[in-house]
Design a protein around this motif. Structure first.
Motif, PDB file in Angstrom:
ATOM      1  N   THR A 193       0.841  -1.205   0.000  1.00 43.73           N
ATOM      2  CA  THR A 193       0.000   0.000   0.000  1.00 43.73           C
ATOM      3  C   THR A 193       0.869   1.245   0.000  1.00 43.73           C
ATOM      4  OG1 THR A 193      -1.751  -1.196   1.123  1.00 43.73           O
ATOM      5  CG2 THR A 193      -1.832   1.191   1.283  1.00 43.73           C
ATOM      6  N   SER A 194       0.325   2.305  -0.589  1.00 39.61           N
ATOM      7  CA  SER A 194       1.063   3.567  -0.696  1.00 39.61           C
ATOM      8  C   SER A 194       1.554   4.076   0.661  1.00 39.61           C
ATOM      9  CB  SER A 194       0.141   4.617  -1.313  1.00 39.61           C
ATOM     10  OG  SER A 194       0.766   5.883  -1.269  1.00 39.61           O
ATOM     11  N   PRO A 195       2.796   4.574   0.718  1.00 40.17           N
ATOM     12  CA  PRO A 195       3.296   5.179   1.952  1.00 40.17           C
ATOM     13  C   PRO A 195       2.696   6.562   2.211  1.00 40.17           C
ATOM     14  CG  PRO A 195       4.927   5.397   0.209  1.00 40.17           C
ATOM     15  CD  PRO A 195       3.804   4.569  -0.356  1.00 40.17           C
ATOM     16  N   ILE A 196       2.010   7.131   1.201  1.00 39.07           N
ATOM     17  CA  ILE A 196       1.294   8.399   1.414  1.00 39.07           C
ATOM     18  C   ILE A 196      -0.111   8.015   1.830  1.00 39.07           C
ATOM     19  CG2 ILE A 196       0.299  10.433   0.301  1.00 39.07           C
ATOM     20  CD1 ILE A 196       2.442  10.343  -1.735  1.00 39.07           C
ATOM     21  N   PHE A 197      -0.572   8.462   2.981  1.00 33.48           N
ATOM     22  CA  PHE A 197      -1.937   8.057   3.298  1.00 33.48           C
ATOM     23  C   PHE A 197      -2.943   9.188   3.212  1.00 33.48           C
ATOM     24  CE2 PHE A 197      -2.505   9.295   7.708  1.00 33.48           C
ATOM     25  CZ  PHE A 197      -1.201   9.454   8.145  1.00 33.48           C
ATOM     26  N   GLY A 231     -12.952  13.140 -20.229  1.00 30.56           N
ATOM     27  CA  GLY A 231     -12.608  14.529 -19.931  1.00 30.56           C
ATOM     28  C   GLY A 231     -11.129  14.563 -19.562  1.00 30.56           C
ATOM     29  N   PHE A 232     -10.795  15.172 -18.448  1.00 24.48           N
ATOM     30  CA  PHE A 232      -9.421  15.111 -17.945  1.00 24.48           C
ATOM     31  C   PHE A 232      -9.436  14.184 -16.736  1.00 24.48           C
ATOM     32  CE2 PHE A 232      -9.865  19.249 -20.012  1.00 24.48           C
ATOM     33  CZ  PHE A 232      -8.820  19.166 -20.941  1.00 24.48           C
ATOM     34  N   LYS A 233      -8.706  13.089 -16.831  1.00 21.49           N
ATOM     35  CA  LYS A 233      -8.785  12.084 -15.764  1.00 21.49           C
ATOM     36  C   LYS A 233      -7.402  11.590 -15.388  1.00 21.49           C
ATOM     37  CE  LYS A 233     -11.329   7.828 -14.587  1.00 21.49           C
ATOM     38  NZ  LYS A 233     -12.356   6.873 -15.071  1.00 21.49           N
ATOM     39  N   LEU A 234      -7.138  11.540 -14.097  1.00 23.30           N
ATOM     40  CA  LEU A 234      -5.863  11.027 -13.592  1.00 23.30           C
ATOM     41  C   LEU A 234      -6.135   9.904 -12.605  1.00 23.30           C
ATOM     42  CD1 LEU A 234      -3.997  14.414 -12.899  1.00 23.30           C
ATOM     43  CD2 LEU A 234      -3.407  12.742 -14.671  1.00 23.30           C
ATOM     44  N   ARG A 235      -5.182   8.974 -12.534  1.00 20.84           N
ATOM     45  CA  ARG A 235      -5.284   7.948 -11.489  1.00 20.84           C
ATOM     46  C   ARG A 235      -4.325   8.295 -10.371  1.00 20.84           C
ATOM     47  NH1 ARG A 235      -1.126   3.903 -12.009  1.00 20.84           N
ATOM     48  NH2 ARG A 235       0.128   4.341 -13.850  1.00 20.84           N
ATOM     49  N   TYR A 236      -4.710   7.989  -9.160  1.00 27.02           N
ATOM     50  CA  TYR A 236      -3.809   8.156  -8.010  1.00 27.02           C
ATOM     51  C   TYR A 236      -2.814   7.003  -8.033  1.00 27.02           C
ATOM     52  CZ  TYR A 236      -7.203  11.428  -5.927  1.00 27.02           C
ATOM     53  OH  TYR A 236      -8.044  12.483  -5.670  1.00 27.02           O
ATOM     54  N   ILE A 237      -1.567   7.288  -7.640  1.00 22.53           N
ATOM     55  CA  ILE A 237      -0.560   6.210  -7.637  1.00 22.53           C
ATOM     56  C   ILE A 237       0.101   6.046  -6.271  1.00 22.53           C
ATOM     57  CG2 ILE A 237      -0.044   6.419 -10.100  1.00 22.53           C
ATOM     58  CD1 ILE A 237       2.619   7.808  -9.215  1.00 22.53           C
ATOM     59  N   ASN A 238       0.613   4.857  -6.086  1.00 21.45           N
ATOM     60  CA  ASN A 238       1.547   4.571  -5.001  1.00 21.45           C
ATOM     61  C   ASN A 238       2.907   5.063  -5.511  1.00 21.45           C
ATOM     62  OD1 ASN A 238       3.547   3.373  -3.464  1.00 21.45           O
ATOM     63  ND2 ASN A 238       2.474   1.408  -3.273  1.00 21.45           N
ATOM     64  N   PRO A 239       3.487   6.107  -4.893  1.00 19.51           N
ATOM     65  CA  PRO A 239       4.707   6.689  -5.448  1.00 19.51           C
ATOM     66  C   PRO A 239       5.895   5.724  -5.406  1.00 19.51           C
ATOM     67  CG  PRO A 239       4.272   7.592  -3.270  1.00 19.51           C
ATOM     68  CD  PRO A 239       3.066   6.760  -3.645  1.00 19.51           C
ATOM     69  N   ALA A 240       5.780   4.698  -4.590  1.00 25.33           N
ATOM     70  CA  ALA A 240       6.889   3.742  -4.510  1.00 25.33           C
ATOM     71  C   ALA A 240       6.881   2.744  -5.663  1.00 25.33           C
ATOM     72  CB  ALA A 240       6.844   3.003  -3.170  1.00 25.33           C
ATOM     73  N   THR A 241       5.724   2.571  -6.320  1.00 26.22           N
ATOM     74  CA  THR A 241       5.628   1.544  -7.363  1.00 26.22           C
ATOM     75  C   THR A 241       5.065   2.069  -8.680  1.00 26.22           C
ATOM     76  OG1 THR A 241       3.349   0.981  -6.732  1.00 26.22           O
ATOM     77  CG2 THR A 241       5.125  -0.223  -5.601  1.00 26.22           C
ATOM     78  N   GLY A 242       4.354   3.185  -8.643  1.00 31.06           N
ATOM     79  CA  GLY A 242       3.654   3.660  -9.841  1.00 31.06           C
ATOM     80  C   GLY A 242       2.320   2.960 -10.039  1.00 31.06           C
ATOM     81  N   GLY A 243       2.056   1.948  -9.210  1.00 32.81           N
ATOM     82  CA  GLY A 243       0.795   1.203  -9.317  1.00 32.81           C
ATOM     83  C   GLY A 243      -0.301   1.850  -8.488  1.00 32.81           C
ATOM     84  N   SER A 244      -1.358   1.109  -8.266  1.00 31.00           N
ATOM     85  CA  SER A 244      -2.501   1.657  -7.535  1.00 31.00           C
ATOM     86  C   SER A 244      -2.131   1.899  -6.070  1.00 31.00           C
ATOM     87  CB  SER A 244      -3.689   0.687  -7.631  1.00 31.00           C
ATOM     88  OG  SER A 244      -3.335  -0.554  -7.062  1.00 31.00           O
ATOM     89  N   PRO A 245      -2.833   2.836  -5.417  1.00 30.13           N
ATOM     90  CA  PRO A 245      -2.490   3.165  -4.033  1.00 30.13           C
ATOM     91  C   PRO A 245      -2.677   1.993  -3.068  1.00 30.13           C
ATOM     92  CG  PRO A 245      -4.017   4.772  -4.954  1.00 30.13           C
ATOM     93  CD  PRO A 245      -3.906   3.674  -5.953  1.00 30.13           C
ATOM     94  N   MET A 246      -3.617   1.122  -3.381  1.00 30.78           N
ATOM     95  CA  MET A 246      -3.859  -0.062  -2.552  1.00 30.78           C
ATOM     96  C   MET A 246      -3.873  -1.282  -3.462  1.00 30.78           C
ATOM     97  SD  MET A 246      -6.764   1.504  -0.100  1.00 30.78           S
ATOM     98  CE  MET A 246      -7.145   2.690  -1.369  1.00 30.78           C
ATOM     99  N   PRO A 247      -3.497  -2.447  -2.937  1.00 28.80           N
ATOM    100  CA  PRO A 247      -3.424  -3.621  -3.822  1.00 28.80           C
ATOM    101  C   PRO A 247      -4.774  -4.024  -4.415  1.00 28.80           C
ATOM    102  CG  PRO A 247      -2.867  -4.214  -1.537  1.00 28.80           C
ATOM    103  CD  PRO A 247      -2.988  -2.725  -1.583  1.00 28.80           C
TER     104      PRO A 247
END
Ligand code: GTQ
Length: 351
Positions: free
Chosen positions: A213-217, A242-258
């Protein structure tokens, strides 16, 4: 002369005779078991905040946060009543915490997201660090971390809880325990996780604190909104999102939670999007503005006009088309990382 039984009678007799041994024929159910395309029992649904709010208020009069442990009204899929599920894999609920209250510390293997809907100044504490809530902030409770919520300000605070409860139940992998103390002791100053991981940089040594899980909570809305604004100045408008972004886990570039992916998007004024569908059913929380969601379900085309603080769910493989006359910002989450980990994620952009 004996009359041989019809094939139907022969089969029926077979089914009855073997049933006590817990045997059942595949050929009677194969089509439903392996459908040509997703055939979800879920239906599209919409919860207007204006309609919900009086019930949140009444829940505040009916029970304290401490007695309830979590004072939450669950958003149940109309086709899955009694299952505490908004899709087959996702849970959603609206949690209320009143001034002076504490939702006591516990931990569980289920992962949770908090998306702040109304009010500000309450906190959630995760693993010794508090973060203050503001509308539009996306906050994470990683699997198996101690967490409590509290409100030391003068206004009620409401947030959307998104959890993987049905998924963990499916795997029979849930564990939970209560902490000895109602509120966990604060061990780090607020913002220390963000300071270490929130700037495209990371500590040189040491492991990330929460495994997958992301270290940023806490992902503050000011940052997410600014990211969308900046993107709009430079990137083309997507005809579907439209304009859409996904949140990331900065340590992996993947999703914030598994188990959970989260997104934020801006539909500029006058947006008239194209229809698309995906295997991951998704839950939407309207942050700002208003619009219309059209969902093409087997029951027909569903039309949900939505406003800020409303919620709606788009089931797997039902197409979604978004429109907004005045412009709007939408937060959403789904179980996409699980589909991707299993190699079964599909998305289709129509017409
Ligand atoms: O805040 O820990 O909506 O454990 C459901 C289960 C919230 C929480 C929910 C939970 C929580």
């Amino acid at each position: 002369m004996t009359i041989s039984p019809t094939p139907a009678a022969l089969r029926q007799k077979l089914y009855e005779d073997m049933s006590p041994l817990n045997l059942t024929p595949l050929w009677e159910v194969l089509h439903a078991l392996v459908p040509p395309q997703p055939n979800t029992p879920c239906v599209a649904a919409h919860w207007s905040y204006e309609q919900i709010k009086p019930f949140l208020k009444r829940s505040g009069e009916a029970i304290t946060a401490e007695e309830a442990v979590r004072r939450v009204l669950i958003l149940e899929n109309p086709a899955l009543r009694g299952q505490s599920a908004i899709t087959q894999s996702l849970y959603a609920g609206l949690q209320l915490i009143l001034p002076g209250e504490v939702a006591p510390s516990h931990r569980h293997t289920q992962s949770a997201l908090r998306f702040i809907v109304e009010g500000q100044g309450a906190y959630t504490a995760v693993d010794g660090e508090r973060t203050t809530m503001h509308p539009g902030d996306f906050i994470i409770t990683p699997s198996w971390t101690w967490h409590d919520h509290g409100n030391e300000v003068q206004e009620p605070v409401v947030w959307l809880d998104g959890l993987d409860i049905p998924m963990i139940r499916f795997f029979d992998a849930g564990f939970a325990e209560n902490a000895p103390l109602k509120s966990q002791p604060v061990e780090r100053t607020e913002g220390s996780s963000f300071a270490r991981y929130g700037h495209n940089m990371a500590p040189v040594r040491g492991d990330v604190p929460f495994g997958m899980t992301s270290p940023i909570f806490s992902y503050p809305y000011t940052r997410s909104r600014e990211a969308l604004h900046a993107m709009e100045r430079s990137a083309p408008l997507d005809a579907y999102d439209g304009f859409k972004l996904r949140y990331i886990n900065p340590a992996t570039g993947g999703s914030p939670m598994p188990t959970l992916a989260t997104f934020m998007q801006h539909l500029p004024a006058g947006f008239d999007g194209k229809a698309w569908r995906q295997t991951d059913g998704a839950v939407y929380s309207v942050v700002e503005g208003s619009g219309i969601a059209y969902i093409d379900s087997p029951q027909g085309l569903v039309r949900f006009p939505f406003e800020a603080r409303d919620h709606f769910v788009v089931p797997s493989w039902q197409s979604l088309r978004l429109q907004s006359t005045s412009g709007c910002v939408l937060f959403s989450y789904s179980d996409r990382p699980v589909h991707q980990a299993l190699g079964i994620h599909r998305e289709e952009r129509l017409s």
